[in-house]
Design an enzyme around this catalytic site. Structure first.
Site, PDB file in Angstrom:
ATOM      1  N   ASP A 192       0.825  -1.201   0.000  1.00 27.46           N
ATOM      2  CA  ASP A 192       0.000   0.000   0.000  1.00 27.46           C
ATOM      3  C   ASP A 192       0.854   1.244   0.000  1.00 27.46           C
ATOM      4  OD1 ASP A 192      -2.604   1.478   0.418  1.00 27.46           O
ATOM      5  OD2 ASP A 192      -3.203  -0.598   0.685  1.00 27.46           O
ATOM      6  N   HIS A 206      -4.133   4.926   3.175  1.00 27.72           N
ATOM      7  CA  HIS A 206      -4.563   3.586   2.794  1.00 27.72           C
ATOM      8  C   HIS A 206      -3.668   2.515   3.399  1.00 27.72           C
ATOM      9  CE1 HIS A 206      -5.592   0.203   0.085  1.00 27.72           C
ATOM     10  NE2 HIS A 206      -6.754   0.804  -0.013  1.00 27.72           N
ATOM     11  N   SER A 223      -8.782  -4.516  -0.496  1.00 31.30           N
ATOM     12  CA  SER A 223      -7.517  -4.405   0.230  1.00 31.30           C
ATOM     13  C   SER A 223      -7.683  -4.899   1.665  1.00 31.30           C
ATOM     14  CB  SER A 223      -7.031  -2.954   0.243  1.00 31.30           C
ATOM     15  OG  SER A 223      -6.574  -2.543  -1.015  1.00 31.30           O
TER      16      SER A 223
END
Length: 738
Positions: free
Chosen positions: A158, A217, A522
């Protein structure tokens, strides 16, 4: 005691490159004209170059490999003379990344060992109660049986990490495993600890650049995977409780990369670091594997015994939108869970509908509100002062936060966000400045009908109910979750599995103690990474393929109302949407029977796809002769699901299972759910094992007895039920009749 395990995490950011203004000429440095330098430098871009290693380089060390890779580069370079080599890969890919012009790449094609080169590609990011919903916290659950994942190292691909967030504190944590070979590249005063033991940056921002998160994120996904237990966590007083990653006792190692070239380098380093599990929450456009660097690098990891969990991508519900579809990785889709942040919409005609909101009872306006005319809310509004505005969700065109801003600017009291038909029943909550209640597409249509029939007198009262549980039906497949079939893998069923990925609470970047909601595959991939890591701690001898098999064959395809799991339309989810089903963590450690795959079979599978020798060698990272190795059709790979295409006649596939249950185990096979027009024969239909670890094979023959096929898809399940134990081993069946 089981050997301590390592789970691996990669992260991403943006690369920067520099070029000095001197070039090498003869035996001295020659100045390069600004015009010439700019002409060449402006055309430089990063290429990933695949090469075939000669025999004497197969066992070469890092320095020798790098020297050989440099021999492919222009000499002398036609630009300023700045270093061209970006990465020299040792294991994850046979080749290197370098800054080149198209002409230099063309010249390189004549050099011995060159296979092909492609421009670098950017990676796409695919982003408390979830642990209870998954029964991780229950008595006898995985937290109890693995000590919360103690001794494992969990990671995520990420945007970086906020090392100062409370989720990454190391109170009462043990030292990392002795075999851990990684390092921490944080600069003082930041530092790693016993929880966050490794931080590496694979973005080219210079030697002092840190893998710090700038988007949030990476911090979020790392926390979902392995954040520590943090008490009294909530968002606006909602979803209160203990926030923890799926493996809160695990260590974290972070590797950041935003481009394919950096991702390959990160996996290369992870293999050297001797990690056990890799979480890839990033994707590249799907395509043939020899052009997909994630597929190439992850095969190297799997051959090294590392389990890889990948996000299926957030491009659903469109058919064929699945990403990370190689058969050597676990491809994870997203589902909902049974927690809801409930708000009741009480209409003026007495009807009631259920919505959700991130705003609590003190934020949502009380009393009856006039409903404003349905709108896209994509531009300034008029005549909505003090109203609840019906806004149509348009996620591809405008964010909910922007829509709420338009309503607030016009004096609206609240926004009712109605899903579009693509998102259907999947409610993805967004943090907005104005009180917002999100509702499903079907309920939104009902509200619009009521508004139109009320002729200007439509009203609504918003009644906050707080955090509720046991919502039904759950789970459902999230609308955004990537769907099959894969266009690249020859028909192997993808995604493999789903797990919670909607409205997950995790660490926020905005503060070192804050938490926020986010949704995406994710988060799902991070959860499955940690589950796989805990499985590996309990079963150190299991291969990556066996771990995937146990996850898939023990999964559930029924929801909490005992009906087939549904998708965003409200209909039963197809296998191309659901994969094998929703993970059941309390079952994965004792699957009964497992399907294993030796790494060489992946190479035979590549040969069976019809790849050229050059293409197979690029994925294999070494010389491969398909004629001597043999080929394997995709449906014959020993996968825990079976997908075939019938073009007339019969198709027979073979599978081999290994007994992981009691020594004396007897199983009877049964095909369920397949329509009568599709005949499925299992031979033998009974398996009798005399010892643990014993292998037995069976065949499954498919025949279509109906009329014209017309590309119809039929689904069912092959279920092996144990007569002497509680084990049930389910294999999804997908038959396409051409």
């Amino acid at each position: 005691m089981a050997e301590k395990m390592i789970v691996f995490l990669l992260l991403v950011s943006l690369p920067f490159f520099f070029c000095p203004i001197l070039a090498l000429g003869g035996d001295r440095l020659m100045p390069v004209s600004v015009e010439a330098r700019n002409s060449t430098d402006s055309r430089l871009e990063t290429y990933i170059v695949h090469v075939r290693k000669p025999e004497h380089m197969l066992s070469a060390g890092r320095e020798e490999l790098e020297s050989w890779h440099k021999s492919f580069l222009p000499s002398p370079p036609s630009d300023s003379g700045a270093p061209r080599l970006v990465y020299s890969y040792e294991r994850a890919l046979s080749g290197f990344a370098a800054r080149l012009t198209p002409e230099e790449v063309a010249d390189m094609e004549a050099k011995e060992g060159f296979l092909f080169a492609y421009p670098d590609e950017p990676l796409a990011a695919e982003t408390t109660w979830s642990n209870a919903f998954l029964t991780l916290t229950s008595r006898g659950g995985m937290w109890e049986t693995t000590g919360y994942g103690m001794g494992m190292i969990v990671g995520v691909i990420d945007s970086g990490i906020n090392p100062d967030h409370v989720s990454f504190g190391d109170n009462l944590f043990p030292d990392p495993p002795e075999r851990w070979k990684g390092r921490c590249d944080l600069n003082a005063p930041r530092k790693c600890n016993k929880k966050l033991i490794g931080v590496r940056n694979f973005d080219s921002e210079g030697p002092q650049a840190e893998a710090l998160d700038v988007t949030g994120h990476g911090t979020f996904v790392a926390g979902v995977a392995g954040g520590s237990n943090i008490v009294n966590v909530s968002f606006n007083g909602l979803a209160d409780g203990i926030a923890a990653g799926a493996a809160p006792g695990g260590h974290l190692s972070i590797y950041r990369a935003s481009m394919a070239s950096g991702l390959v380098a990160a996996i290369d380093e992870a293999i050297r670091d001797r990690v056990d599990v890799i979480c890839l929450a990033m994707t590249l456009p799907t395509g043939e594997f020899h052009r997909n660097d994630i597929a190439i690098a992850t095969l190297s990891a799997v051959e090294s015994g590392i389990f890889v969990s990948c996000a299926a991508g957030n491009r659903g519900p469109h058919r064929g939108s699945v990403r990370n579809d190689a058969p050597w990785v676990l491809t994870v889709g997203a589902g909902t869970m049974d927690r809801a942040l409930r708000v009741i919409l009480h209409l003026g005609d007495g009807e009631k509908y259920e919505g959700e909101s991130l705003h609590n009872a003190t934020m949502i306006p009380t009393g009856s509100l006039r409903l404003a005319h349905p709108s896209s809310c994509s531009s300034p509004l008029k005549g909505v002062v003090g109203t609840a505005v019906l806004c149509r969700s348009q996620p591809a065109a405008i964010s909910p936060a922007r829509q709420a801003w338009h309503v607030m600017e016009a004096g609206g009291a609240a926004m009712i966000l109605m899903n579009d038909h693509l998102n259907g029943s999947t409610i993805v909550l967004a943090d907005t400045a104005l009180p917002t209640v999100a509702i499903t597409y079907r309920d939104g249509q009902q509200l619009v009908s009521y508004f139109e029939s009320a002729r200007g007198s439509a009203t609504v009262e918003l009644l906050p109910m707080g955090t509720t549980y046991q919502a039904a039906p759950t789970p459902t497949v999230a609308s955004f979750s990537g769907r099959g079939p894969s266009s690249a893998n020859g028909g192997i069923l993808k995604p493999d599995i789903i797990v919670s990925g909607v409205n997950i609470l995790g660490p926020a970047l905005s503060s070192n103690t804050g938490f926020a909601f986010s949704s995406g595959t994710s988060a799902s991939a991070a959860i499955l990474t940690s589950i796989a890591a805990m499985m590996r701690k309990n079963h150190t001898e299991w291969s990556p393929a066996v771990i995937r098999s146990a996850i898939m064959t023990s999964s559930d395809y029924l929801d909490n109302e005992m009906n087939p799991i549904r998708d965003e339309t409200g209909g039963a989810a197809s296998a191309f949407t659901l994969g094998a089903g929703h993970v059941k963590p309390h079952m994965v450690n004792d699957p009964g029977l497992v399907y294993d795959i030796v790494p060489e079979d992946y190479l035979r599978y590549l040969c069976g796809l019809g790849y050229t020798q050059m293409q197979v060698e690029a994925v294999a990272r070494r010389g491969v002769d398909c004629e001597s190795l043999g080929s394997l059709l995709p449906e014959q790979l020993n996968y825990p699901s079976i997908a075939v295409t019938l073009r007339g006649g019969r198709t027979t596939v073979t599978r081999t299972v290994r007994n992981e249950g009691p020594e004396a185990s007897f199983y009877r096979g049964q095909v369920v759910g397949m329509p009568a027009d599709v005949v499925v024969e299992v031979n033998p239909s009974e398996l009798n094992f005399r010892e643990k670890g014993e292998y037995q094979s069976f065949t499954v023959t498919f025949f279509y007895g109906g009329g014209a096929g017309g590309n119809q898809v039929y689904e069912g399940n092959l279920i092996w039920s144990a007569a002497t134990s509680i084990h049930t081993v389910r294999t999804p069946l997908v038959v396409t009749v051409a």
